[in-house]
Design a protein around this motif. Sequence first.
Motif, PDB file in Angstrom:
ATOM      1  N   MET A  16      25.807   6.446  31.684  1.00 39.35           N
ATOM      2  CA  MET A  16      24.505   6.829  32.210  1.00 39.35           C
ATOM      3  C   MET A  16      24.525   8.262  32.732  1.00 39.35           C
ATOM      4  SD  MET A  16      21.555   5.640  32.556  1.00 39.35           S
ATOM      5  CE  MET A  16      20.071   5.813  33.438  1.00 39.35           C
ATOM      6  N   LYS A  17      25.603   8.648  33.438  1.00 41.71           N
ATOM      7  CA  LYS A  17      25.677  10.010  33.958  1.00 41.71           C
ATOM      8  C   LYS A  17      25.726  11.030  32.831  1.00 41.71           C
ATOM      9  CE  LYS A  17      28.016   8.921  38.278  1.00 41.71           C
ATOM     10  NZ  LYS A  17      29.207   9.138  39.096  1.00 41.71           N
ATOM     11  N   LYS A  18      26.392  10.649  31.730  1.00 41.82           N
ATOM     12  CA  LYS A  18      26.499  11.556  30.600  1.00 41.82           C
ATOM     13  C   LYS A  18      25.131  11.802  29.968  1.00 41.82           C
ATOM     14  CE  LYS A  18      29.576  12.295  26.716  1.00 41.82           C
ATOM     15  NZ  LYS A  18      30.628  11.701  25.895  1.00 41.82           N
ATOM     16  N   ILE A  19      24.311  10.769  29.877  1.00 42.28           N
ATOM     17  CA  ILE A  19      22.968  10.905  29.315  1.00 42.28           C
ATOM     18  C   ILE A  19      22.108  11.788  30.210  1.00 42.28           C
ATOM     19  CG2 ILE A  19      20.850   9.655  28.743  1.00 42.28           C
ATOM     20  CD1 ILE A  19      22.656   7.337  27.864  1.00 42.28           C
ATOM     21  N   VAL A  20      22.216  11.620  31.519  1.00 40.42           N
ATOM     22  CA  VAL A  20      21.457  12.449  32.462  1.00 40.42           C
ATOM     23  C   VAL A  20      21.913  13.902  32.358  1.00 40.42           C
ATOM     24  CG1 VAL A  20      21.011  12.873  34.905  1.00 40.42           C
ATOM     25  CG2 VAL A  20      20.989  10.541  34.021  1.00 40.42           C
ATOM     26  N   LEU A  21      23.209  14.138  32.244  1.00 43.29           N
ATOM     27  CA  LEU A  21      23.732  15.500  32.121  1.00 43.29           C
ATOM     28  C   LEU A  21      23.249  16.158  30.834  1.00 43.29           C
ATOM     29  CD1 LEU A  21      25.541  17.689  33.291  1.00 43.29           C
ATOM     30  CD2 LEU A  21      27.435  16.664  32.037  1.00 43.29           C
ATOM     31  N   ILE A  22      23.265  15.423  29.743  1.00 43.63           N
ATOM     32  CA  ILE A  22      22.783  15.974  28.471  1.00 43.63           C
ATOM     33  C   ILE A  22      21.284  16.248  28.554  1.00 43.63           C
ATOM     34  CG2 ILE A  22      22.388  15.414  26.040  1.00 43.63           C
ATOM     35  CD1 ILE A  22      25.111  13.973  26.112  1.00 43.63           C
ATOM     36  N   GLY A  23      20.534  15.355  29.182  1.00 45.21           N
ATOM     37  CA  GLY A  23      19.103  15.581  29.366  1.00 45.21           C
ATOM     38  C   GLY A  23      18.832  16.803  30.222  1.00 45.21           C
ATOM     39  N   PHE A  24      19.624  16.987  31.275  1.00 39.91           N
ATOM     40  CA  PHE A  24      19.474  18.178  32.116  1.00 39.91           C
ATOM     41  C   PHE A  24      19.800  19.433  31.331  1.00 39.91           C
ATOM     42  CE2 PHE A  24      21.320  21.286  35.057  1.00 39.91           C
ATOM     43  CZ  PHE A  24      20.211  21.521  35.844  1.00 39.91           C
ATOM     44  N   LEU A  25      20.856  19.386  30.524  1.00 40.65           N
ATOM     45  CA  LEU A  25      21.224  20.542  29.707  1.00 40.65           C
ATOM     46  C   LEU A  25      20.106  20.917  28.751  1.00 40.65           C
ATOM     47  CD1 LEU A  25      23.422  22.539  28.732  1.00 40.65           C
ATOM     48  CD2 LEU A  25      24.073  20.804  27.072  1.00 40.65           C
ATOM     49  N   ILE A  26      19.534  19.922  28.106  1.00 39.95           N
ATOM     50  CA  ILE A  26      18.440  20.192  27.174  1.00 39.95           C
ATOM     51  C   ILE A  26      17.223  20.728  27.918  1.00 39.95           C
ATOM     52  CG2 ILE A  26      16.766  19.089  25.632  1.00 39.95           C
ATOM     53  CD1 ILE A  26      19.090  17.276  24.715  1.00 39.95           C
ATOM     54  N   GLY A  27      16.907  20.131  29.062  1.00 39.74           N
ATOM     55  CA  GLY A  27      15.727  20.553  29.806  1.00 39.74           C
ATOM     56  C   GLY A  27      15.869  21.889  30.490  1.00 39.74           C
ATOM     57  N   ALA A  28      17.050  22.177  31.012  1.00 41.14           N
ATOM     58  CA  ALA A  28      17.226  23.389  31.817  1.00 41.14           C
ATOM     59  C   ALA A  28      17.708  24.588  31.010  1.00 41.14           C
ATOM     60  CB  ALA A  28      18.229  23.119  32.944  1.00 41.14           C
ATOM     61  N   VAL A  29      18.326  24.356  29.877  1.00 43.83           N
ATOM     62  CA  VAL A  29      18.889  25.468  29.118  1.00 43.83           C
ATOM     63  C   VAL A  29      18.191  25.666  27.783  1.00 43.83           C
ATOM     64  CG1 VAL A  29      20.986  26.357  28.042  1.00 43.83           C
ATOM     65  CG2 VAL A  29      21.125  25.191  30.228  1.00 43.83           C
ATOM     66  N   LEU A  30      18.114  24.633  26.999  1.00 47.18           N
ATOM     67  CA  LEU A  30      17.614  24.800  25.642  1.00 47.18           C
ATOM     68  C   LEU A  30      16.108  25.008  25.572  1.00 47.18           C
ATOM     69  CD1 LEU A  30      19.811  22.198  23.757  1.00 47.18           C
ATOM     70  CD2 LEU A  30      20.141  24.655  23.935  1.00 47.18           C
ATOM     71  N   VAL A  31      15.353  24.294  26.376  1.00 46.39           N
ATOM     72  CA  VAL A  31      13.895  24.422  26.322  1.00 46.39           C
ATOM     73  C   VAL A  31      13.429  25.824  26.715  1.00 46.39           C
ATOM     74  CG1 VAL A  31      11.722  23.545  27.285  1.00 46.39           C
ATOM     75  CG2 VAL A  31      13.515  21.943  26.585  1.00 46.39           C
ATOM     76  N   PRO A  32      13.905  26.417  27.823  1.00 50.42           N
ATOM     77  CA  PRO A  32      13.496  27.797  28.111  1.00 50.42           C
ATOM     78  C   PRO A  32      13.926  28.793  27.036  1.00 50.42           C
ATOM     79  CG  PRO A  32      14.381  26.786  30.072  1.00 50.42           C
ATOM     80  CD  PRO A  32      14.651  25.850  28.939  1.00 50.42           C
ATOM     81  N   ASP A  33      15.094  28.556  26.429  1.00 50.55           N
ATOM     82  CA  ASP A  33      15.523  29.438  25.351  1.00 50.55           C
ATOM     83  C   ASP A  33      14.588  29.350  24.154  1.00 50.55           C
ATOM     84  OD1 ASP A  33      17.615  30.351  26.832  1.00 50.55           O
ATOM     85  OD2 ASP A  33      19.125  29.092  25.853  1.00 50.55           O
ATOM     86  N   LEU A  34      14.108  28.150  23.865  1.00 46.65           N
ATOM     87  CA  LEU A  34      13.172  28.003  22.759  1.00 46.65           C
ATOM     88  C   LEU A  34      11.852  28.698  23.054  1.00 46.65           C
ATOM     89  CD1 LEU A  34      13.789  24.289  21.742  1.00 46.65           C
ATOM     90  CD2 LEU A  34      14.483  26.341  20.510  1.00 46.65           C
ATOM     91  N   PHE A  35      11.384  28.591  24.286  1.00 49.38           N
ATOM     92  CA  PHE A  35      10.141  29.263  24.650  1.00 49.38           C
ATOM     93  C   PHE A  35      10.285  30.780  24.623  1.00 49.38           C
ATOM     94  CE2 PHE A  35       8.941  25.207  26.897  1.00 49.38           C
ATOM     95  CZ  PHE A  35       7.918  24.898  26.010  1.00 49.38           C
ATOM     96  N   ALA A  36      11.488  31.291  24.795  1.00 54.53           N
ATOM     97  CA  ALA A  36      11.703  32.730  24.751  1.00 54.53           C
ATOM     98  C   ALA A  36      11.453  33.281  23.347  1.00 54.53           C
ATOM     99  CB  ALA A  36      13.119  33.065  25.192  1.00 54.53           C
ATOM    100  N   TYR A  37      11.643  32.469  22.320  1.00 55.93           N
ATOM    101  CA  TYR A  37      11.455  32.928  20.956  1.00 55.93           C
ATOM    102  C   TYR A  37      10.078  32.617  20.395  1.00 55.93           C
ATOM    103  CZ  TYR A  37      16.355  34.046  20.794  1.00 55.93           C
ATOM    104  OH  TYR A  37      17.574  34.598  21.057  1.00 55.93           O
ATOM    105  N   VAL A  38       9.207  31.993  21.187  1.00 58.19           N
ATOM    106  CA  VAL A  38       7.883  31.651  20.698  1.00 58.19           C
ATOM    107  C   VAL A  38       7.053  32.910  20.479  1.00 58.19           C
ATOM    108  CG1 VAL A  38       5.710  30.518  21.316  1.00 58.19           C
ATOM    109  CG2 VAL A  38       7.876  29.351  21.685  1.00 58.19           C
ATOM    110  N   ASP A  39       7.066  33.829  21.428  1.00 62.99           N
ATOM    111  CA  ASP A  39       6.269  35.049  21.321  1.00 62.99           C
ATOM    112  C   ASP A  39       7.198  36.225  21.054  1.00 62.99           C
ATOM    113  OD1 ASP A  39       4.295  36.920  21.371  1.00 62.99           O
ATOM    114  OD2 ASP A  39       4.147  36.994  23.545  1.00 62.99           O
TER     115      ASP A  39
END
Length: 65
Positions: free
Chosen positions: A1-24
Amino acid sequence: MKKIVLIGFLIGAVLVPDLFAYVDMSAVTQRANDLGMNTKDYTFAMAIAGTLTGFAFNLFLWKVK
Protein backbone atom coordinates in the motif's frame (compact mmCIF):
# COMPACT_ATOMS: atom_id res chain seq x y z
CA MET A 1 0.00 0.00 0.00
CA LYS A 2 2.81 2.44 0.83
CA LYS A 3 4.45 1.69 -2.50
CA ILE A 4 1.25 2.56 -4.39
CA VAL A 5 0.91 5.84 -2.46
CA LEU A 6 4.56 6.70 -3.18
CA ILE A 7 4.15 5.99 -6.89
CA GLY A 8 0.95 8.06 -6.93
CA PHE A 9 2.75 10.93 -5.21
CA LEU A 10 5.61 10.69 -7.71
CA ILE A 11 3.21 10.84 -10.63
CA GLY A 12 1.20 13.67 -9.10
CA ALA A 13 4.06 15.80 -7.82
CA VAL A 14 6.69 15.28 -10.51
CA LEU A 15 5.32 13.99 -13.77
CA VAL A 16 2.11 15.99 -14.03
CA PRO A 17 3.77 19.43 -13.64
CA ASP A 18 6.42 18.36 -16.14
CA LEU A 19 3.73 17.46 -18.63
CA PHE A 20 2.02 20.81 -18.16
CA ALA A 21 5.34 22.55 -18.80
CA TYR A 22 5.32 21.20 -22.36
CA VAL A 23 1.70 22.07 -23.13
CA ASP A 24 2.43 25.68 -24.13
CA MET A 25 5.63 25.64 -26.15
CA SER A 26 4.93 29.04 -27.73
CA ALA A 27 6.54 30.89 -24.82
CA VAL A 28 9.58 28.62 -24.98
CA THR A 29 9.86 29.15 -28.73
CA GLN A 30 9.62 32.92 -28.24
CA ARG A 31 12.35 32.92 -25.56
CA ALA A 32 14.59 30.78 -27.76
CA ASN A 33 14.06 33.14 -30.70
CA ASP A 34 14.86 36.15 -28.50
CA LEU A 35 18.20 34.54 -27.63
CA GLY A 36 18.91 33.53 -31.21
CA MET A 37 18.72 29.80 -30.42
CA ASN A 38 16.57 27.04 -31.83
CA THR A 39 14.01 25.48 -29.49
CA LYS A 40 15.81 22.15 -29.11
CA ASP A 41 19.07 23.78 -28.00
CA TYR A 42 17.23 26.14 -25.65
CA THR A 43 15.30 23.35 -23.92
CA PHE A 44 18.49 21.30 -23.60
CA ALA A 45 20.29 24.28 -22.02
CA MET A 46 17.40 24.87 -19.60
CA ALA A 47 17.40 21.18 -18.64
CA ILE A 48 21.12 21.35 -17.84
CA ALA A 49 20.65 24.60 -15.89
CA GLY A 50 17.77 23.09 -13.90
CA THR A 51 19.78 19.97 -13.11
CA LEU A 52 22.78 21.96 -11.90
CA THR A 53 20.58 24.29 -9.86
CA GLY A 54 18.81 21.35 -8.23
CA PHE A 55 22.12 19.66 -7.48
CA ALA A 56 23.52 22.81 -5.87
CA PHE A 57 20.36 23.32 -3.82
CA ASN A 58 20.46 19.72 -2.62
CA LEU A 59 24.11 20.14 -1.60
CA PHE A 60 23.06 23.22 0.36
CA LEU A 61 20.27 21.29 2.10
CA TRP A 62 22.63 18.42 2.84
CA LYS A 63 25.19 20.81 4.37
CA VAL A 64 22.56 22.62 6.44
CA LYS A 65 21.32 19.33 7.81
